[in-house]
Design a protein around this motif. Structure first.
Motif, PDB file in Angstrom:
ATOM      1  N   UNK A  50      -1.643   1.369  -2.271  1.00 30.64           N
ATOM      2  CA  UNK A  50      -1.821   1.810  -0.887  1.00 30.64           C
ATOM      3  C   UNK A  50      -1.628   0.656   0.092  1.00 30.64           C
ATOM      4  N   UNK A  51      -2.118  -0.518  -0.263  1.00 33.01           N
ATOM      5  CA  UNK A  51      -1.926  -1.691   0.597  1.00 33.01           C
ATOM      6  C   UNK A  51      -0.441  -1.982   0.785  1.00 33.01           C
ATOM      7  N   UNK A  52       0.332  -1.888  -0.281  1.00 33.43           N
ATOM      8  CA  UNK A  52       1.774  -2.124  -0.191  1.00 33.43           C
ATOM      9  C   UNK A  52       2.445  -1.078   0.694  1.00 33.43           C
ATOM     10  N   UNK A  53       2.136   0.188   0.466  1.00 32.97           N
ATOM     11  CA  UNK A  53       2.734   1.256   1.271  1.00 32.97           C
ATOM     12  C   UNK A  53       2.386   1.087   2.750  1.00 32.97           C
ATOM     13  N   UNK A  54       1.152   0.725   3.045  1.00 29.85           N
ATOM     14  CA  UNK A  54       0.717   0.544   4.431  1.00 29.85           C
ATOM     15  C   UNK A  54       1.318  -0.700   5.078  1.00 29.85           C
ATOM     16  N   UNK A  55       1.865  -1.600   4.262  1.00 30.23           N
ATOM     17  CA  UNK A  55       2.481  -2.830   4.775  1.00 30.23           C
ATOM     18  C   UNK A  55       4.005  -2.739   4.758  1.00 30.23           C
ATOM     19  N   UNK A  56       4.512  -1.516   4.745  1.00 25.19           N
ATOM     20  CA  UNK A  56       5.955  -1.260   4.825  1.00 25.19           C
ATOM     21  C   UNK A  56       6.723  -1.745   3.592  1.00 25.19           C
ATOM     22  N   UNK A  57       6.155  -1.512   2.419  1.00 21.66           N
ATOM     23  CA  UNK A  57       6.834  -1.810   1.164  1.00 21.66           C
ATOM     24  C   UNK A  57       7.312  -0.506   0.541  1.00 21.66           C
ATOM     25  N   UNK A  58       8.446  -0.564  -0.103  1.00 18.63           N
ATOM     26  CA  UNK A  58       8.970   0.555  -0.866  1.00 18.63           C
ATOM     27  C   UNK A  58       8.666   0.273  -2.337  1.00 18.63           C
ATOM     28  N   UNK A  59       7.826   1.079  -2.933  1.00 17.17           N
ATOM     29  CA  UNK A  59       7.459   0.902  -4.339  1.00 17.17           C
ATOM     30  C   UNK A  59       8.555   1.526  -5.187  1.00 17.17           C
ATOM     31  N   UNK A  60       9.198   0.695  -6.032  1.00 21.80           N
ATOM     32  CA  UNK A  60      10.291   1.189  -6.858  1.00 21.80           C
ATOM     33  C   UNK A  60       9.868   1.424  -8.311  1.00 21.80           C
ATOM     34  N   UNK A  61       8.722   0.875  -8.692  1.00 21.01           N
ATOM     35  CA  UNK A  61       8.190   1.136 -10.029  1.00 21.01           C
ATOM     36  C   UNK A  61       6.681   0.986  -9.971  1.00 21.01           C
ATOM     37  N   UNK A  62       6.027   1.924 -10.640  1.00 22.01           N
ATOM     38  CA  UNK A  62       4.579   1.862 -10.755  1.00 22.01           C
ATOM     39  C   UNK A  62       4.223   2.478 -12.092  1.00 22.01           C
ATOM     40  N   UNK A  63       3.511   1.751 -12.908  1.00 23.98           N
ATOM     41  CA  UNK A  63       3.112   2.339 -14.166  1.00 23.98           C
ATOM     42  C   UNK A  63       2.718   1.333 -15.211  1.00 23.98           C
ATOM     43  N   UNK A  64       2.644   1.854 -16.407  1.00 25.06           N
ATOM     44  CA  UNK A  64       2.222   1.037 -17.518  1.00 25.06           C
ATOM     45  C   UNK A  64       0.770   1.287 -17.821  1.00 25.06           C
ATOM     46  N   UNK A  65       0.219   0.647 -18.622  1.00 26.34           N
ATOM     47  CA  UNK A  65      -1.161   0.612 -19.076  1.00 26.34           C
ATOM     48  C   UNK A  65      -1.176  -0.035 -20.446  1.00 26.34           C
ATOM     49  N   UNK A  66      -0.016  -0.523 -20.834  1.00 27.12           N
ATOM     50  CA  UNK A  66       0.074  -1.187 -22.127  1.00 27.12           C
ATOM     51  C   UNK A  66      -0.837  -2.401 -22.113  1.00 27.12           C
ATOM     52  N   UNK A  67      -1.773  -2.427 -23.024  1.00 26.56           N
ATOM     53  CA  UNK A  67      -2.750  -3.511 -23.116  1.00 26.56           C
ATOM     54  C   UNK A  67      -3.494  -3.693 -21.797  1.00 26.56           C
ATOM     55  N   UNK A  68      -3.747  -2.574 -21.111  1.00 26.39           N
ATOM     56  CA  UNK A  68      -4.509  -2.546 -19.875  1.00 26.39           C
ATOM     57  C   UNK A  68      -3.796  -3.235 -18.708  1.00 26.39           C
ATOM     58  N   UNK A  69      -2.498  -3.435 -18.784  1.00 25.36           N
ATOM     59  CA  UNK A  69      -1.759  -4.035 -17.680  1.00 25.36           C
ATOM     60  C   UNK A  69      -1.031  -2.949 -16.908  1.00 25.36           C
ATOM     61  N   UNK A  70      -1.193  -2.960 -15.598  1.00 22.72           N
ATOM     62  CA  UNK A  70      -0.548  -2.005 -14.713  1.00 22.72           C
ATOM     63  C   UNK A  70       0.415  -2.784 -13.836  1.00 22.72           C
ATOM     64  N   UNK A  71       1.639  -2.326 -13.727  1.00 26.14           N
ATOM     65  CA  UNK A  71       2.676  -3.056 -13.004  1.00 26.14           C
ATOM     66  C   UNK A  71       3.130  -2.249 -11.782  1.00 26.14           C
ATOM     67  N   UNK A  72       3.244  -2.960 -10.663  1.00 29.22           N
ATOM     68  CA  UNK A  72       3.809  -2.366  -9.451  1.00 29.22           C
ATOM     69  C   UNK A  72       4.938  -3.277  -8.988  1.00 29.22           C
ATOM     70  N   UNK A  73       6.125  -2.713  -8.824  1.00 31.51           N
ATOM     71  CA  UNK A  73       7.282  -3.463  -8.337  1.00 31.51           C
ATOM     72  C   UNK A  73       7.697  -2.845  -7.003  1.00 31.51           C
ATOM     73  N   UNK A  74       7.824  -3.690  -5.982  1.00 29.61           N
ATOM     74  CA  UNK A  74       8.119  -3.179  -4.652  1.00 29.61           C
ATOM     75  C   UNK A  74       8.934  -4.192  -3.863  1.00 29.61           C
ATOM     76  N   UNK A  75       9.559  -3.719  -2.804  1.00 27.32           N
ATOM     77  CA  UNK A  75      10.217  -4.629  -1.881  1.00 27.32           C
ATOM     78  C   UNK A  75       9.880  -4.207  -0.460  1.00 27.32           C
ATOM     79  N   UNK A  76       9.931  -5.186   0.422  1.00 28.28           N
ATOM     80  CA  UNK A  76       9.576  -4.916   1.818  1.00 28.28           C
ATOM     81  C   UNK A  76      10.766  -4.357   2.561  1.00 28.28           C
ATOM     82  N   UNK A  77      10.564  -3.272   3.284  1.00 27.62           N
ATOM     83  CA  UNK A  77      11.601  -2.651   4.113  1.00 27.62           C
ATOM     84  C   UNK A  77      11.871  -3.486   5.339  1.00 27.62           C
TER      85      UNK A  77
END
Length: 77
Positions: A50-77
């Motif tokens: 939510x912080x990324x979305x509110x800061x004008x980022x486009x989230x291009x990948x969100x997911x995972x949970x492998x070994x409790x790691x969650x990954x978010x990949x984004x770039x700023x518009x």
């Protein structure tokens, strides 16, 4: 375009959110960030997303949970 990464180990505390916010505000247009969150608390990853979305980022990948790691990949518009 510059690429940044942020690795967060463990649950995020209230004061950590300020640091994360400061870090993502540093990024410029078209900069990319990959955030890896090692937390069992889904609220942590949801809040960072939510912080990324509110800061004008486009989230291009969100997911995972492998070994409790969650990954978010984004770039700023």
């Amino acid at each position: 375009m510059t690429r940044y990464s942020l690795n967060i180990d463990g649950n995020i505390q209230l004061s950590d959110y300020t640091n994360i916010s400061d870090y993502i505000q540093f990024l410029k247009e078209n900069d990319e960030i990959i955030i890896n969150i090692k937390s069992r608390n889904k609220v942590d990853s949801d809040t960072v997303y939510t912080m990324l979305k509110n800061s004008n980022f486009n989230v291009i990948y969100e997911g995972g949970r492998e070994h409790e790691t969650y990954c978010i990949k984004a770039y700023r518009n």
